[in-house]
Design a protein around this motif. Structure first.
Motif, PDB file in Angstrom:
ATOM      1  N   PRO A 219       0.786  -1.228   0.000  1.00  0.00           N
ATOM      2  CA  PRO A 219       0.000   0.000   0.000  1.00  0.00           C
ATOM      3  C   PRO A 219       0.818   1.277   0.000  1.00  0.00           C
ATOM      4  O   PRO A 219       0.309   2.346  -0.290  1.00  0.00           O
ATOM      5  N   THR A 220       2.111   1.186   0.331  1.00  0.00           N
ATOM      6  CA  THR A 220       2.909   2.395   0.502  1.00  0.00           C
ATOM      7  C   THR A 220       3.944   2.535  -0.592  1.00  0.00           C
ATOM      8  O   THR A 220       4.716   1.609  -0.854  1.00  0.00           O
ATOM      9  N   ASP A 221       3.960   3.695  -1.218  1.00  0.00           N
ATOM     10  CA  ASP A 221       4.967   4.035  -2.218  1.00  0.00           C
ATOM     11  C   ASP A 221       5.999   4.920  -1.520  1.00  0.00           C
ATOM     12  O   ASP A 221       5.830   6.122  -1.411  1.00  0.00           O
ATOM     13  N   TYR A 222       7.074   4.296  -1.027  1.00  0.00           N
ATOM     14  CA  TYR A 222       8.038   5.024  -0.217  1.00  0.00           C
ATOM     15  C   TYR A 222       8.794   6.079  -1.022  1.00  0.00           C
ATOM     16  O   TYR A 222       9.103   7.152  -0.514  1.00  0.00           O
ATOM     17  N   ARG A 223       9.078   5.778  -2.269  1.00  0.00           N
ATOM     18  CA  ARG A 223       9.803   6.759  -3.077  1.00  0.00           C
ATOM     19  C   ARG A 223       8.958   7.990  -3.344  1.00  0.00           C
ATOM     20  O   ARG A 223       9.437   9.118  -3.292  1.00  0.00           O
ATOM     21  N   ARG A 224       7.675   7.780  -3.612  1.00  0.00           N
ATOM     22  CA  ARG A 224       6.798   8.921  -3.869  1.00  0.00           C
ATOM     23  C   ARG A 224       6.642   9.795  -2.629  1.00  0.00           C
ATOM     24  O   ARG A 224       6.520  11.011  -2.731  1.00  0.00           O
ATOM     25  N   GLU A 225       6.661   9.165  -1.461  1.00  0.00           N
ATOM     26  CA  GLU A 225       6.598   9.962  -0.232  1.00  0.00           C
ATOM     27  C   GLU A 225       7.791  10.907  -0.148  1.00  0.00           C
ATOM     28  O   GLU A 225       7.653  12.064   0.233  1.00  0.00           O
ATOM     29  N   LYS A 226       8.971  10.407  -0.506  1.00  0.00           N
ATOM     30  CA  LYS A 226      10.160  11.258  -0.507  1.00  0.00           C
ATOM     31  C   LYS A 226      10.048  12.343  -1.571  1.00  0.00           C
ATOM     32  O   LYS A 226      10.392  13.511  -1.340  1.00  0.00           O
ATOM     33  N   LEU A 227       9.562  11.964  -2.747  1.00  0.00           N
ATOM     34  CA  LEU A 227       9.452  12.928  -3.838  1.00  0.00           C
ATOM     35  C   LEU A 227       8.501  14.056  -3.488  1.00  0.00           C
ATOM     36  O   LEU A 227       8.714  15.209  -3.863  1.00  0.00           O
ATOM     37  N   ASP A 228       7.431  13.741  -2.762  1.00  0.00           N
ATOM     38  CA  ASP A 228       6.448  14.768  -2.420  1.00  0.00           C
ATOM     39  C   ASP A 228       7.016  15.822  -1.490  1.00  0.00           C
ATOM     40  O   ASP A 228       6.438  16.902  -1.336  1.00  0.00           O
ATOM     41  N   GLN A 229       8.153  15.523  -0.875  1.00  0.00           N
ATOM     42  CA  GLN A 229       8.744  16.465   0.064  1.00  0.00           C
ATOM     43  C   GLN A 229       9.749  17.412  -0.586  1.00  0.00           C
ATOM     44  O   GLN A 229      10.221  18.346   0.055  1.00  0.00           O
ATOM     45  N   ILE A 230      10.085  17.169  -1.842  1.00  0.00           N
ATOM     46  CA  ILE A 230      11.088  18.031  -2.479  1.00  0.00           C
ATOM     47  C   ILE A 230      10.404  19.157  -3.243  1.00  0.00           C
ATOM     48  O   ILE A 230       9.321  18.985  -3.801  1.00  0.00           O
ATOM     49  N   PRO A 231      11.014  20.341  -3.273  1.00  0.00           N
ATOM     50  CA  PRO A 231      10.463  21.439  -4.078  1.00  0.00           C
ATOM     51  C   PRO A 231      10.613  21.121  -5.551  1.00  0.00           C
ATOM     52  O   PRO A 231      11.532  20.399  -5.945  1.00  0.00           O
ATOM     53  N   VAL A 232       9.721  21.649  -6.383  1.00  0.00           N
ATOM     54  CA  VAL A 232       9.768  21.318  -7.804  1.00  0.00           C
ATOM     55  C   VAL A 232      10.090  22.524  -8.693  1.00  0.00           C
ATOM     56  O   VAL A 232      10.322  22.355  -9.892  1.00  0.00           O
ATOM     57  N   TYR A 233      10.104  23.734  -8.124  1.00  0.00           N
ATOM     58  CA  TYR A 233      10.493  24.915  -8.901  1.00  0.00           C
ATOM     59  C   TYR A 233      11.319  25.782  -7.965  1.00  0.00           C
ATOM     60  O   TYR A 233      10.828  26.260  -6.946  1.00  0.00           O
ATOM     61  N   MET A 234      12.601  25.982  -8.323  1.00  0.00           N
ATOM     62  CA  MET A 234      13.528  26.667  -7.430  1.00  0.00           C
ATOM     63  C   MET A 234      14.144  27.869  -8.113  1.00  0.00           C
ATOM     64  O   MET A 234      14.587  27.793  -9.257  1.00  0.00           O
ATOM     65  N   SER A 235      14.161  28.988  -7.424  1.00  0.00           N
ATOM     66  CA  SER A 235      14.778  30.207  -7.934  1.00  0.00           C
ATOM     67  C   SER A 235      15.188  31.068  -6.736  1.00  0.00           C
ATOM     68  O   SER A 235      14.700  30.846  -5.623  1.00  0.00           O
ATOM     69  N   PRO A 236      16.070  32.051  -6.932  1.00  0.00           N
ATOM     70  CA  PRO A 236      16.792  32.391  -8.161  1.00  0.00           C
ATOM     71  C   PRO A 236      17.942  31.426  -8.401  1.00  0.00           C
ATOM     72  O   PRO A 236      18.211  30.556  -7.573  1.00  0.00           O
ATOM     73  N   LEU A 237      18.626  31.581  -9.517  1.00  0.00           N
ATOM     74  CA  LEU A 237      19.762  30.734  -9.826  1.00  0.00           C
ATOM     75  C   LEU A 237      20.953  31.106  -8.952  1.00  0.00           C
ATOM     76  O   LEU A 237      21.132  32.258  -8.581  1.00  0.00           O
ATOM     77  N   GLY A 238      21.755  30.119  -8.637  1.00  0.00           N
ATOM     78  CA  GLY A 238      22.930  30.348  -7.809  1.00  0.00           C
ATOM     79  C   GLY A 238      23.354  29.062  -7.139  1.00  0.00           C
ATOM     80  O   GLY A 238      22.700  28.022  -7.264  1.00  0.00           O
ATOM     81  N   PRO A 239      24.459  29.088  -6.398  1.00  0.00           N
ATOM     82  CA  PRO A 239      24.980  27.881  -5.752  1.00  0.00           C
ATOM     83  C   PRO A 239      23.978  27.214  -4.810  1.00  0.00           C
ATOM     84  O   PRO A 239      23.901  25.978  -4.760  1.00  0.00           O
ATOM     85  N   GLU A 240      23.208  28.005  -4.080  1.00  0.00           N
ATOM     86  CA  GLU A 240      22.250  27.421  -3.144  1.00  0.00           C
ATOM     87  C   GLU A 240      21.165  26.643  -3.883  1.00  0.00           C
ATOM     88  O   GLU A 240      20.797  25.522  -3.488  1.00  0.00           O
ATOM     89  N   THR A 241      20.661  27.213  -4.963  1.00  0.00           N
ATOM     90  CA  THR A 241      19.645  26.512  -5.757  1.00  0.00           C
ATOM     91  C   THR A 241      20.236  25.286  -6.434  1.00  0.00           C
ATOM     92  O   THR A 241      19.588  24.230  -6.508  1.00  0.00           O
ATOM     93  N   ASP A 242      21.458  25.401  -6.925  1.00  0.00           N
ATOM     94  CA  ASP A 242      22.110  24.224  -7.521  1.00  0.00           C
ATOM     95  C   ASP A 242      22.216  23.091  -6.507  1.00  0.00           C
ATOM     96  O   ASP A 242      21.981  21.916  -6.839  1.00  0.00           O
ATOM     97  N   ALA A 243      22.562  23.436  -5.269  1.00  0.00           N
ATOM     98  CA  ALA A 243      22.679  22.425  -4.223  1.00  0.00           C
ATOM     99  C   ALA A 243      21.328  21.785  -3.922  1.00  0.00           C
ATOM    100  O   ALA A 243      21.229  20.573  -3.705  1.00  0.00           O
ATOM    101  N   ARG A 244      20.269  22.589  -3.928  1.00  0.00           N
ATOM    102  CA  ARG A 244      18.925  22.045  -3.693  1.00  0.00           C
ATOM    103  C   ARG A 244      18.486  21.139  -4.833  1.00  0.00           C
ATOM    104  O   ARG A 244      17.847  20.103  -4.612  1.00  0.00           O
TER     105      ARG A 244
END
Length: 392
Positions: A219-244
């Motif tokens: 019943p549990t999709d463990y990978r999708r649970e992790k994916l749901d926690q990550i941001p999907v649009y990151m800005s502005p550009l720079g080292p911090e965003t690259d790291a994310r």
């Protein structure tokens, strides 16, 4: 994981699994536990074969009694994404009591096979060998290097792979190689609808004779649970965003290695700089500064369900062509209900600053779609699509 005198702190997969459960690193899962027991049983068989093939007199006597020439059947574990197949196989691989073992993404393994075949053919041309058929010597060399093979993401999409698998694995199994593989599809659905599939079917019979086919669904999709926690649009550009972005990519990889890939399309190839399984990562320059069209983007969307795009810039009149391609790319990803993870200079509605031509009007739709693709509703639609894929 630490070791002492070459020994793992937990000798069996079950011991490690119980420890991970007790420490909260994973949740109890009855379906996974059944696979754990099967993997431990296979560890026992491999250990027995290893002991019996040692050169000592005791090993010879033990081997004669246990009929060690009988082949050890491996395991082919399939099921939906995110169920823990790779995690379980890694726990198994860490405990394999043999030196000659190999864990690889299946695509990487097949790329190695084709390289070896090509080198053998060149050796034939140079007169360095009289063995014209490259498959037997390649299989012998692979078996000599590793008699236990663990493959992640076992899938067949390339006709070149499909055409050599039957003979290659017949030879590998004849050499005593034991196969453990994870996949999202049952063996009978491998290379489904592929070109000249009838020539591939003997491989499925060979595979099923040499592995125990097991399914892992729950019943549990463990990978999708992790994916749901990550941001999907990151800005502005720079080292911090690259790291994310890198952190999000590692979450998607889920411990797997990445590799370059190609997609064959109408006599040419689309280069995929970074890929693993159903995820791919490109830069904006890779996708929109090169002369790609709708067919290219659709081919990418057909191969992958998660796309990373790095470094989307602000576009003006001077970048109208790139803007047109980006509009087309987003439309394709939207229509195919793909998960997009992107880094960009600014918010979606500020990405295009041209005022002349149709791009300004069309980009309003693109910005709206980029915003929608960040929403929970959109991500849930993507999730549902992934949970019920076609068997092709």
């Amino acid at each position: 994981m630490s070791s002492l005198d070459g020994m793992m702190p937990f000798r069996t997969v079950r011991e490690e699994y119980d420890h991970l459960e007790e420490t909260g690193a994973l949740r109890a899962d009855a379906a996974q536990r059944a696979i754990v027991d099967a993997l431990d049983a296979l560890l026992g068989e491999i250990s027995t074969k290893r002991l019996a093939t040692k050169s000592s007199a005791l090993g010879w006597l033990f081997g004669k009694r246990r009929k060690t020439h009988e082949p050890v059947k491996g395991i082919y574990l399939y099921g939906s994404v995110g169920r823990g197949k790779t995690m379980l196989m890694d726990l198994f691989f860490q405990r394999l009591p043999v030196k000659r073992k190999r864990r690889a993404h299946f695509n990487d393994f097949m790329a190695d096979v084709h390289d070896r075949i090509q080198r053998h053919r060149e050796a034939v041309k140079l007169g360095e060998t009289k063995e014209n058929d490259p498959i037997p010597p390649v299989a012998r060399a692979l078996a000599k290097e590793a008699w236990v093979l663990c493959f992640d993401e076992f899938t067949v999409t390339d006709i070149a792979d499909a055409m050599v698998l039957s003979r290659l694995f017949s030879a590998l199994f004849a050499e005593g190689v034991v196969l453990i593989a994870t996949s999202n599809v049952a063996p009978r659905n491998l290379y489904r609808d592929g070109l000249n599939r009838q020539l591939f079917l003997p491989f499925i019979d060979i595979l099923e004779r040499n592995v125990a086919v097991m399914t892992l669904d729950g019943p549990t999709d463990y990978r999708r649970e992790k994916l749901d926690q990550i941001p999907v649009y990151m800005s502005p550009l720079g080292p911090e965003t690259d790291a994310r972005m890198d952190q999000a990519w590692q979450t998607v990889l889920d411990g797997r290695s990445e590799h370059a890939d190609t997609i064959a399309l109408k006599g040419r190839e689309i280069s995929v700089p970074r890929a693993n399984g159903t995820a791919a990562r490109f830069s904006f320059a890779d996708l929109c500064e090169k002369p790609h069209g709708a067919r290219d983007y659709l081919a990418i969307a057909s191969r992958f369900d998660t796309l990373f795009v790095d470094h989307i810039p602000v576009m003006g009149q001077e970048r109208r062509n790139e803007a047109k391609r980006f509009i087309l790319l987003v439309d394709t990803l939207y229509d195919q209900q793909m998960r997009l993870v992107a880094s960009a200079a600014v918010a979606p509605e500020e990405l295009y600053r041209g005022t002349v031509g149709t791009e300004a009007f069309e980009f309003e739709r693109t910005a709206s779609r980029l915003t929608e693709m960040q929403s929970r509703d959109w991500l849930e639609r993507v999730r549902q699509r992934a949970l019920s894929p076609s068997e092709g």
